[in-house]
Enzyme design. Structure first.
Site, PDB file in Angstrom:
ATOM      1  N   ARG A 103      -5.537   9.280 -48.001  1.00 29.03           N
ATOM      2  CA  ARG A 103      -4.509   8.263 -48.027  1.00 29.03           C
ATOM      3  C   ARG A 103      -4.391   7.435 -46.760  1.00 29.03           C
ATOM      4  O   ARG A 103      -3.614   6.503 -46.699  1.00 29.03           O
ATOM      5  CB  ARG A 103      -3.137   8.964 -48.214  1.00 29.03           C
ATOM      6  CG  ARG A 103      -2.694   9.157 -49.643  1.00 29.03           C
ATOM      7  CD  ARG A 103      -2.333   7.822 -50.232  1.00 29.03           C
ATOM      8  NE  ARG A 103      -2.149   7.921 -51.659  1.00 29.03           N
ATOM      9  CZ  ARG A 103      -0.969   7.996 -52.258  1.00 29.03           C
ATOM     10  NH1 ARG A 103       0.133   8.013 -51.556  1.00 29.03           N
ATOM     11  NH2 ARG A 103      -0.898   8.059 -53.558  1.00 29.03           N
ATOM     12  N   HIS A 145     -14.503  21.518 -37.893  1.00 31.52           N
ATOM     13  CA  HIS A 145     -15.918  21.144 -38.041  1.00 31.52           C
ATOM     14  C   HIS A 145     -16.004  19.622 -38.090  1.00 31.52           C
ATOM     15  O   HIS A 145     -16.044  19.020 -39.166  1.00 31.52           O
ATOM     16  CB  HIS A 145     -16.449  21.771 -39.341  1.00 31.52           C
ATOM     17  CG  HIS A 145     -17.935  21.676 -39.517  1.00 31.52           C
ATOM     18  ND1 HIS A 145     -18.672  22.635 -40.155  1.00 31.52           N
ATOM     19  CD2 HIS A 145     -18.830  20.716 -39.155  1.00 31.52           C
ATOM     20  CE1 HIS A 145     -19.950  22.281 -40.171  1.00 31.52           C
ATOM     21  NE2 HIS A 145     -20.059  21.120 -39.580  1.00 31.52           N
ATOM     22  N   HIS A 182     -13.661  14.476 -42.477  1.00 31.47           N
ATOM     23  CA  HIS A 182     -12.465  15.331 -42.506  1.00 31.47           C
ATOM     24  C   HIS A 182     -11.859  15.393 -41.098  1.00 31.47           C
ATOM     25  O   HIS A 182     -11.135  14.476 -40.751  1.00 31.47           O
ATOM     26  CB  HIS A 182     -12.679  16.715 -43.138  1.00 31.47           C
ATOM     27  CG  HIS A 182     -14.073  17.130 -43.487  1.00 31.47           C
ATOM     28  ND1 HIS A 182     -14.490  17.359 -44.753  1.00 31.47           N
ATOM     29  CD2 HIS A 182     -15.142  17.396 -42.719  1.00 31.47           C
ATOM     30  CE1 HIS A 182     -15.748  17.754 -44.742  1.00 31.47           C
ATOM     31  NE2 HIS A 182     -16.162  17.783 -43.525  1.00 31.47           N
ATOM     32  N   GLU A 201     -17.209  24.056 -34.830  1.00 35.31           N
ATOM     33  CA  GLU A 201     -18.539  24.232 -35.390  1.00 35.31           C
ATOM     34  C   GLU A 201     -19.155  22.876 -35.709  1.00 35.31           C
ATOM     35  O   GLU A 201     -18.445  21.892 -35.950  1.00 35.31           O
ATOM     36  CB  GLU A 201     -18.495  25.130 -36.639  1.00 35.31           C
ATOM     37  CG  GLU A 201     -17.565  24.641 -37.718  1.00 35.31           C
ATOM     38  CD  GLU A 201     -17.479  25.564 -38.920  1.00 35.31           C
ATOM     39  OE1 GLU A 201     -17.463  26.789 -38.756  1.00 35.31           O
ATOM     40  OE2 GLU A 201     -17.412  25.028 -40.042  1.00 35.31           O
ATOM     41  N   HIS A 215     -18.376  31.245 -45.254  1.00 39.79           N
ATOM     42  CA  HIS A 215     -18.764  30.365 -46.353  1.00 39.79           C
ATOM     43  C   HIS A 215     -18.488  31.021 -47.688  1.00 39.79           C
ATOM     44  O   HIS A 215     -19.065  32.051 -48.004  1.00 39.79           O
ATOM     45  CB  HIS A 215     -20.233  29.904 -46.302  1.00 39.79           C
ATOM     46  CG  HIS A 215     -20.320  28.431 -46.575  1.00 39.79           C
ATOM     47  ND1 HIS A 215     -20.211  27.906 -47.827  1.00 39.79           N
ATOM     48  CD2 HIS A 215     -20.414  27.400 -45.727  1.00 39.79           C
ATOM     49  CE1 HIS A 215     -20.268  26.594 -47.745  1.00 39.79           C
ATOM     50  NE2 HIS A 215     -20.380  26.252 -46.496  1.00 39.79           N
ATOM     51  N   GLY A 260     -12.167  28.525 -45.011  1.00 42.91           N
ATOM     52  CA  GLY A 260     -11.492  27.250 -45.204  1.00 42.91           C
ATOM     53  C   GLY A 260     -11.176  26.954 -46.655  1.00 42.91           C
ATOM     54  O   GLY A 260     -10.029  27.068 -47.098  1.00 42.91           O
ATOM     55  N   HIS A 261     -12.196  26.626 -47.422  1.00 42.20           N
ATOM     56  CA  HIS A 261     -12.005  26.058 -48.755  1.00 42.20           C
ATOM     57  C   HIS A 261     -11.100  26.915 -49.657  1.00 42.20           C
ATOM     58  O   HIS A 261     -10.109  26.422 -50.209  1.00 42.20           O
ATOM     59  CB  HIS A 261     -13.372  25.851 -49.410  1.00 42.20           C
ATOM     60  CG  HIS A 261     -13.311  25.161 -50.722  1.00 42.20           C
ATOM     61  ND1 HIS A 261     -13.144  23.806 -50.841  1.00 42.20           N
ATOM     62  CD2 HIS A 261     -13.361  25.647 -51.985  1.00 42.20           C
ATOM     63  CE1 HIS A 261     -13.110  23.477 -52.111  1.00 42.20           C
ATOM     64  NE2 HIS A 261     -13.237  24.581 -52.828  1.00 42.20           N
TER      65      HIS A 261
HETATM   66  N1  PXP Z   1     -18.696  28.570 -41.405  1.00 40.68           N
HETATM   67  C1  PXP Z   1     -19.369  27.410 -41.319  1.00 40.68           C
HETATM   68  C2  PXP Z   1     -20.446  27.281 -40.301  1.00 40.68           C
HETATM   69  C3  PXP Z   1     -19.039  26.326 -42.150  1.00 40.68           C
HETATM   70  O1  PXP Z   1     -19.708  25.175 -42.039  1.00 40.68           O
HETATM   71  C4  PXP Z   1     -17.990  26.471 -43.078  1.00 40.68           C
HETATM   72  C5  PXP Z   1     -17.609  25.299 -43.931  1.00 40.68           C
HETATM   73  O2  PXP Z   1     -17.200  24.247 -43.133  1.00 40.68           O
HETATM   74  C6  PXP Z   1     -17.315  27.699 -43.129  1.00 40.68           C
HETATM   75  C7  PXP Z   1     -17.700  28.735 -42.291  1.00 40.68           C
HETATM   76  C8  PXP Z   1     -16.176  27.942 -44.063  1.00 40.68           C
HETATM   77  O3  PXP Z   1     -16.614  27.910 -45.367  1.00 40.68           O
HETATM   78  P1  PXP Z   1     -15.561  27.809 -46.561  1.00 40.68           P
HETATM   79  O4  PXP Z   1     -14.877  26.484 -46.421  1.00 40.68           O
HETATM   80  O5  PXP Z   1     -16.388  27.932 -47.789  1.00 40.68           O
HETATM   81  O6  PXP Z   1     -14.592  28.959 -46.379  1.00 40.68           O
END
Ligand code: PXP
Length: 238
Positions: free
Chosen positions: A18, A43, A50, A70, A190, A213-214
């Site tokens: 937005r 990141h 983002h 990161e 991840h 994160g996600h």
């Molecule tokens: N570690 C790294 C190096 C990543 O690039 C990410 C995604 O930005 C994550 C961890 C976290 O992954 P997720 O968003 O799937 O929890």
């Protein structure tokens, strides 16, 4: 105990949809810490789709736990990290236009490059972690880059978990044992979530940190941020 670092990139994704400052990424970082996160991960990507480089600068002074940046070590990224001096930098081999990180470093092919970059961060007193797959030869080749930790890329674990947790975790236990024998600390991240996190951490109890994160930010939509962080923390401590 394994520490929980909350990756707040998704919050910036919603804000950027937005323009303006809703939701406030800086406030979200502070609230995550207040609700029990052991660290905050950001990141910044080259297109700043983002977290922006400026977000990183604004958030940094107010982080009381561990700040982890990161990303791919481009010149711009290295400059930002040296300026902001996080507690930890996690190096990721992302091409600039990739949707999300999708592989670990080839530490054999890129050994000299990693060594040079890591020397710069070591000089600043920053802990360095490198994102890596479970291939043991890549783990062994990581040692002489000078990194302190490895972050295991857990997408293959997460995608295999529903079909057989025992099979999915095996390469990760082997990789984690190799890292331990080589004297490297261990992070993971991840696609970790409320279903697969506990099994992962209880099978690798020497894991230092997970970065999530996600799934966590998505769970927070239904369950609330405070409650969600509490749930993830409990999975790591049970
Ligand atoms: N570690 C790294 C190096 C990543 O690039 C990410 C995604 O930005 C994550 C961890 C976290 O992954 P997720 O968003 O799937 O929890």
């Amino acid at each position: 105990m394994t520490r929980l670092s909350v990756n707040i990139n998704k919050i910036a994704t919603i804000r950027n949809a937005r323009g303006g400052n809703i939701p406030d990424v800086h406030r979200a970082a502070i609230e995550c810490e207040r609700f029990g996160a052991d660290g905050i991960t950001v990141h910044p990507r080259p297109d700043e789709r983002h977290i922006t480089y400026n977000d990183v600068r604004i958030i940094r002074p107010d982080i009381k736990t561990e700040f982890n940046i990161e990303g791919y070590p481009s010149e711009k990224f290295i400059k930002l990290v040296c300026e902001v001096k996080p507690h930890q930098v996690t190096l990721v081999p992302d091409p600039p236009d990739v949707l999300t990180s999708n592989a670990g470093w080839d530490t054999i092919k890129h050994n000299d490059f990693l060594k040079d970059v890591i020397a710069v961060f070591r000089e600043k007193g920053i802990r360095i972690s490198i994102f890596i797959d479970t291939d043991i030869s890549k783990i062994e080749a990581a040692v002489n880059t000078g990194c302190h930790r490895l972050e295991l890329y857990t997408e293959p674990y997460a995608s295999g978990f529903p079909y057989g947790p025992e099979k999915a975790i095996q390469p990760f236990i082997k990789a984690a044992e190799a890292a331990r024998e080589l004297g490297l600390g261990l992070n993971a991240g991840h696609d970790l979530n409320l279903d697969n996190l506990k099994y992962f951490s209880e099978n690798i109890p020497w894991l230092n940190e997970v970065s999530i994160g996600h799934a966590l930010i998505s769970d927070a939509l239904y369950l609330g941020l405070q409650n969600t962080i509490g749930m993830y923390k409990r999975l790591l401590s049970e």
